[in-house]
Design an enzyme around this catalytic site. Structure first.
Site, short mmCIF file in Angstrom:
data_model
loop_
_atom_site.label_atom_id
_atom_site.label_comp_id
_atom_site.label_asym_id
_atom_site.label_seq_id
_atom_site.Cartn_x
_atom_site.Cartn_y
_atom_site.Cartn_z
N GLN A 121 1.01 -1.33 -0.12
CA GLN A 121 0.51 0.14 0.34
C GLN A 121 0.64 0.81 0.24
O GLN A 121 1.08 2.01 1.14
CB GLN A 121 -1.12 -0.32 1.34
CG GLN A 121 -1.96 0.60 1.09
CD GLN A 121 -3.20 0.31 0.32
OE1 GLN A 121 -3.43 -0.36 0.23
NE2 GLN A 121 -3.43 1.88 -0.59
N HIS A 174 9.80 -3.91 -1.60
CA HIS A 174 8.29 -4.21 -3.09
C HIS A 174 8.49 -3.03 -3.90
O HIS A 174 8.01 -3.57 -5.00
CB HIS A 174 6.25 -4.22 -2.16
CG HIS A 174 5.82 -4.39 -3.46
ND1 HIS A 174 5.82 -5.15 -4.28
CD2 HIS A 174 4.82 -3.32 -3.97
CE1 HIS A 174 5.07 -5.66 -5.04
NE2 HIS A 174 4.06 -4.67 -5.03
N LYS A 205 1.51 -10.23 -20.55
CA LYS A 205 0.39 -10.47 -21.84
C LYS A 205 0.22 -9.76 -22.77
O LYS A 205 0.31 -8.39 -23.12
CB LYS A 205 -0.51 -9.33 -20.06
CG LYS A 205 -1.03 -10.35 -18.30
CD LYS A 205 -1.43 -10.16 -17.14
CE LYS A 205 -1.47 -11.12 -16.53
NZ LYS A 205 -2.40 -10.03 -15.37
N ARG A 227 -3.38 -8.70 -25.06
CA ARG A 227 -4.60 -8.70 -25.37
C ARG A 227 -4.97 -9.16 -26.40
O ARG A 227 -4.43 -8.64 -27.47
CB ARG A 227 -5.24 -7.64 -24.68
CG ARG A 227 -6.74 -7.46 -25.57
CD ARG A 227 -7.42 -6.20 -24.01
NE ARG A 227 -6.77 -6.41 -22.98
CZ ARG A 227 -8.48 -6.64 -22.02
NH1 ARG A 227 -8.94 -7.53 -22.32
NH2 ARG A 227 -8.09 -6.63 -20.55
N SER A 234 2.39 -14.27 -2.32
CA SER A 234 1.39 -13.96 -1.13
C SER A 234 0.70 -15.41 -1.09
O SER A 234 0.49 -16.09 -0.29
CB SER A 234 1.12 -13.05 -0.58
OG SER A 234 -0.04 -12.34 -0.43
N GLY A 268 0.16 -16.65 -3.84
CA GLY A 268 0.31 -18.19 -4.75
C GLY A 268 0.07 -17.90 -5.97
O GLY A 268 0.61 -18.73 -6.86
#
Ligand code: R5P
Length: 290
Positions: A95, A128, A189, A191, A219, A221
């Site tokens: 966050q 992170h 990824k 599209r 986290s 997985g």
């Protein structure tokens, strides 16, 4: 100069290893929970001018942070001049911005609270997002445990291919591949249509290869399960997974193994059954040079 090492309840073993490597004294502390759930902290020895506190902040995050604030503030109150704080896994790091209006930027508040408690210098591992460092007004360091994972794996696998499950993990894959001396790639990824997204390995052909998927955190997985299924579909012979922080929510490990993964390794920034690589040498070396 004598430096005292204090291990919070989430990192006692790690703190002992660091103290051992540095040949410094491990300070006994008492930390426990009152019957109503409140935290109790007591430093049980004379303290030195400089103290290093090691406390990870995975689950239960709030308790681990509260204990850490108590230790730091208490040390300053009883006379420590400098408190260096090692937080192997910094909870709340995901966050790091206001995704929706009105949200707390949790990790920024944590940074401010650590400083208010009296921390003089912060060390964390594979934050992170590296830019989290900018939330601290005190000296803060973002160390990397990827080389330790790479060294551990280099003797175990023959001619692997390192795969980042998304573009965000590409730097980890590159670092690991450079140390092991092999190829690396990331999943991407694409599209295909407004309704269809296809995830595939960007460039390399994985058919018959031994793959190592590397990420900073596992986290739920979900990321690793998805990546492993794709690697299986594309003919990977063997799949190993390496991460720095094994957050491992609920049955994450089981889901990962069920997806056909042969082995999972992680560091001890968070205690888990796959924490086979210790970050103690990284912390000890950094403290020695600082
Ligand atoms: C994402 O940005 C991180 O690098 C990890 O890929 C993510 O936190 C893993 O989460 P999960 O295991 O829940 O998919």
């Amino acid at each position: 100069m004598i430096i005292l090492i204090i291990g919070g309840s989430a990192s006692q073993n790690l703190a002992a290893k660091v103290a051992n490597l540095l040949d410094e004294q491990l300070c006994p502390i008492e930390t426990r929970r009152f019957p109503d759930g409140e935290r109790y902290v007591r430093i049980k020895d004379e303290i030195s001018d400089e103290v290093v506190v090691i406390q990870s902040t995975g689950y239960p995050q709030d308790e681990n942070f509260m204990e850490l604030f108590f230790i730091i503030k208490n040390l300053k109150d009883i006379g420590a001049k400098k408190v260096k704080v090692v937080i192997p896994y910094l909870g709340y790091s995901r966050q790091d911005k206001r995704f929706k209006p009105g949200e707390a930027i949790s990790v920024k508040i944590i940074a401010e609270l650590l400083e208010a408690a009296g921390a003089d210098e912060i060390f964390s591992i594979n934050l992170h997002e590296h830019k989290i460092i900018e939330f601290f007004n005190i000296l803060a360091h973002d160390l990397s445990a990827i080389p330790l994972l790479a060294e551990h794996l280099s003797s175990k696998v023959d001619d692997p291919v390192i795969i980042a499950p998304d573009k965000g993990a590409l730097d980890y894959a590159k670092t690991m591949a450079n140390i092991i001396g092999c190829e690396y790639d990331h999943m991407e990824k694409t599209r295909i249509s407004p309704e269809r997204v296809e995830t595939r390995i960007k460039n390399l052909d994985i058919e018959g290869k031994s793959a190592i998927v590397v990420d900073d955190i596992i986290s739920t997985g979900g990321t690793i399960v998805n990546a492993s299924r794709i690697l299986k579909d594309q003919g990977a012979r063997e799949i190993r997974v390496a991460c720095v922080h094994p957050v491992l929510v609920d049955d994450a490990l089981l889901r990962i193994f069920s997806a056909g993964v042969d082995d999972v390794i992680a560091t001890d920034t968070i205690k888990s059954e796959v924490s086979v690589v210790s970050v103690a040498p990284l912390i000890a070396e950094t403290l020695k040079n600082g």
